[in-house]
Design an enzyme around this catalytic site. Structure first.
Site, PDB file in Angstrom:
ATOM      1  N   GLU A   1       0.802  -1.082  -0.017  1.00  0.00           N
ATOM      2  CA  GLU A   1       0.065  -0.546   0.378  1.00  0.00           C
ATOM      3  C   GLU A   1       1.242   1.362   0.057  1.00  0.00           C
ATOM      4  OE1 GLU A   1      -0.585  -2.750   1.940  1.00  0.00           O
ATOM      5  OE2 GLU A   1      -2.226  -3.171   0.666  1.00  0.00           O
TER       6      GLU A   1
ATOM      7  N   HIS B   1     -11.947  -5.520   7.773  1.00  0.00           N
ATOM      8  CA  HIS B   1     -13.082  -5.062   6.902  1.00  0.00           C
ATOM      9  C   HIS B   1     -14.404  -4.768   6.835  1.00  0.00           C
ATOM     10  CE1 HIS B   1     -10.918  -9.396   6.001  1.00  0.00           C
ATOM     11  NE2 HIS B   1     -10.388  -8.882   4.580  1.00  0.00           N
TER      12      HIS B   1
END
Lengths: 386, 389
Positions: B123, B193
């Protein structure tokens, strides 16, 4: 006489008295151990690698077989429960754990990413606790609050959702091992996808600089979720990615190979030479997690081929039967017992009550007086204790 | 892939609310828990969504429309961008085959593999790389697979992207960077999540943070973000990817940033939310009208940073009461900023303390999710207490 013995052993094994049946069956002239040849490992910056032959005793063989079958059945059961919507959340399933465990001591430490169910089992927890954690019940190993990705046990630090984040943690645990001077090592696992995270290289550097007893293990199953390794990594020789850290590449589908390599690596670390990197070449049959069918990025033929040629349980079974370490019936008995154990555990996991609502606020901090956690509005408060 | 994405989000019917409502309204969460664990049918009950998506009327001023859900609206916006701007590139984890939420389906085939490509799992690398592309003037549209994974990139966003223009005295900027990320609770996401990190970024001047509530809003806002000359973070409520369906124009159109929208006018209470939560408070407004005869003004904030202070304050001056709701934890959540500013500007107009209905101050829970999220009952309760203050 022989027929009577066989009949008696069958009766006794039905009653599931293991020692008795083993004593009776042992009289059928099994070998005590056998020597096997295992694949030579590719080496990086190492003069010698693990030995190419190894001795497997009958007892060890049966133990490994049972553990591998349990892990596999447990994962299949979790798959089933997920499809029945009894397990919620994400569920990432798979088998190198038994070989790794065989190569280290229970006092050594282990940390991995989210594919943690097998390791939780090999590190000592029962199948009941694992399945109960998956279903989010209070009998679970993290009291139902973690789920699939967050399972912990003694000397097993999880169970981590953010891939790559567990590797510097593993280096830290290795530092503690070195500091405490108890000759322990830390196995730090990550996958081929996570191998491209920056923090892993930071951990390599620190471990090599301070000669930490850390075994970095890359479980290369050739796909990072849906991306094959060639498309994600500039160098797919993961065992060389440590650069200044010596490495070896191990056939992860052969439990004996994994065991020998782990013993070798652990001995290397314990002798104070610093970290070492192991790449386990393995495979996963199912998709990345329960929401991935697993066939959109690879062919069914490929999966079938691996399953029929290199399945670890099948390899061990063939070896043991061919060198007269065990009989096919004996291994079948183990299968039946394992299946029953998993069924019981699944029963428990479905019937166990969920953790009480008060626990919503627990274990946020460690504090002396319990404090109040503010809830959804100013009139809802939960107590937080640790 | 359709089946797997569907399973991932577990589409829920909007209608089956009866037993859920009865148990929650009676304030018996414990009873609900026990029966839920008893059998499969009860387990089904637990999966009813906490909101009902309410589509807006078909827009007429932008030409022909097509029925789209949220991820299709995003694909349409990206398609328009890549067509209009030859320097635009899309990259992120797994975007090539279409993305784990199907937001980039078909784009690689249409525009080629040097414009739509996968990155490895990194990321920090993705955002840093995106900043580099944007600084040279090309349009970079980066995807972070889940908002929960944006934290390795936090340094790049906050220290590099946000401050580039400021520190170079307007010599350089990475304004053509847009970061898209699925956001918010999804019913079964657990700790990693389901997070809503907009508050972390609200504390960083130099970037813009946008959250749409529906497909029509998403396409317009995303196109505005891409064309905006500032680095933007666009959070897409993942629970709405399939659940939200409405008529969306096929041609490109823009919805201005930093403008909140008054969805429903009212005179007694102002309700403010963004993303999925807007649908929750719309229901609360309907309930309040029906049961208490209270007229609510519902505002969708749309842009978190810089936020539309004028619209919210004008509304509070009219009504005198404010309720802000979001899924993120209460302490330090964006509602605290809104609350603080409104009490500064409209102190004498307030009839009751400003109410914030938010997630608990705990990590996003695994099994406790139905209790954690600020559903319509908690909002209704807070509203009632505010009316009776």
């Amino acid at each position: 006489m022989r027929k009577m013995l066989a009949a008696v052993s069958r009766v006794l094994s039905v009653v599931a008295q293991k020692p008795a049946s083993r004593v009776l069956v042992a009289s059928r002239h099994f070998a005590n151990d056998a020597t096997f040849e295992i694949k030579k490992c590719d080496l990086h910056r190492l003069e010698e690698g693990p030995p190419v032959t190894t001795v497997l005793t009958r007892e060890d063989g049966l133990k490994y077989y049972r553990m591998m079958q349990t892990v596999r059945r447990m994962e299949l059961k979790a798959d089933q429960l997920y499809k029945q919507k009894i397990i919620r959340g994400f569920c990432h399933l798979e088998a190198c754990c038994v070989g790794l465990e065989a190569g280290i001591n229970p006092t050594d430490h282990l940390i991995t990413a989210y594919r943690a169910h097998g390791f939780t089992f090999t590190r000592g927890l029962s199948v009941r606790e694992i399945l109960a954690e998956l279903t989010g019940r209070r009998g679970g190993c993290a009291k139902g609050k973690g789920g699939s990705m967050h399972m912990y046990a003694k000397n097993f630090y999880g169970g981590n959702g953010i891939v790559g984040a567990q590797v510097p943690l593993g280096a830290g645990i290795a530092l503690a091992c070195k500091y405490n001077g108890k000759d322990e090592v830390c196995l730090t696992l990550y996958g081929d996808g996570a191998a491209n995270q920056g923090q892993i290289f930071e951990a390599y550097n620190m471990a090599a600089l301070w000669k930490l007893p850390c075994i970095f293990i890359c479980e290369n199953n050739r796909y990072g979720m849906g991306t094959s390794v060639e498309r994600a990594a500039a160098s797919t020789d993961y065992y060389k990615r440590g650069d200044f850290i010596p490495g070896l590449r191990v056939d992860g589908m052969d439990i004996l190979c994994v065991r020998e390599a782990t013993k070798f690596a652990a001995a290397y670390c314990r002798s104070g030479k610093g970290p070492i990197l192991m790449e386990l070449q393995t495979y996963r049959y199912h998709g990345h997690s329960m929401s991935d069918p697993g066939v959109s990025y690879r062919t069914r033929e490929e999966i079938q081929e691996v399953r029929s040629k290199s399945d670890p349980i099948m390899l061990l079974k063939d070896r043991m039967v061919n060198s007269n370490l065990a009989s096919v019936e004996e291994l079948k008995e183990i299968d039946v017992e394992v299946r029953k154990e998993i069924e019981d555990a699944a029963q428990f996991a479905t019937a166990d009550p969920e953790p009480p609502l008060e626990e919503l606020g627990y274990h946020i901090y460690c504090n002396d007086p319990p404090f109040e956690v503010r809830g959804a509005n100013q009139w809802i408060k939960f107590k937080s204790i640790s | 892939m359709a089946a797997s994405a569907g399973r991932l989000l577990r589409l829920r019917a909007a209608g089956a609310e009866g037993p859920w409502r009865r148990l929650r309204g009676a304030g018996m969460p414990r009873g609900f828990l026990q029966s839920a664990s008893a059998c499969g049918a009860a387990a089904q009950r637990r999966q009813v969504a906490h909101f009902t998506f309410q589509p807006d009327a078909e827009p007429v001023e932008y030409g022909q429309t097509q029925k789209m859900n949220l991820f299709q609206a995003v694909t349409s916006a990206l398609d328009n961008s890549l067509a209009k701007d030859p320097t635009a590139v899309i990259f992120g984890e797994d975007v090539a085959f279409g993305g784990v939420f199907r937001c980039t389906v078909g784009l690689r085939d249409k525009y080629g593999k040097d414009r739509v490509f996968n990155t490895p799992l990194c990321e920090q690398g993705i955002v840093g790389f995106g900043i580099g592309i944007a600084v040279t003037g090309a349009t970079a549209i980066a995807e972070i697979q889940f908002a929960d994974y944006i934290f390795p990139a936090f340094d790049q966003i906050v220290n590099e992207a946000a401050k580039y223009r400021y520190r170079s005295g307007d010599l350089f900027n990475c304004g053509s960077l847009t970061i898209r990320s699925p956001w918010g609770c999804v019913g079964h996401g657990a700790l990693y999540h389901s997070q809503s990190p907009e508050a972390f970024f609200a504390h960083c001047p130099g970037i813009k943070v946008v959250v749409p509530r529906s497909p029509f809003q998403a396409k317009g806002l995303l196109l505005s973000c891409i064309e905006d000359k500032n680095p933007c973070i666009f959070f897409e409520p993942k629970i709405l990817y399939r659940a939200a369906v409405e008529q969306v124009p096929v041609e490109p159109y823009n919805i201005p940033l930093s403008q909140a929208e008054v969805i429903q006018e009212g005179s007694d209470v102002t309700l403010v939310a963004w993303g999925t939560q807007v649908h929750v408070i719309r229901e609360v407004a309907a309930m309040a009208q029906e049961k208490l005869g209270v007229s609510c003004e519902v505002i969708d904030l749309r842009t978190i940073l810089p936020w539309d202070v004028d619209t919210v304050c004008k509304s509070v001056i009219k009504t005198g009461r404010l309720l802000v709701s979001h899924e993120a934890p209460l302490t330090g959540g964006f509602a605290s900023e809104i609350s603080s500013t409104v009490q500064e500007e409209c102190f004498l107009n307030l009839e009751a303390p400003i109410s914030r209905v938010c997630g608990y101050d705990t990590p996003f829970p695994h099994i406790f999710e139905p209790f954690y999220i600020p559903d319509k009952w908690k909002c209704y309760d807070a509203l009632r207490k505010m009316i009776n203050y």
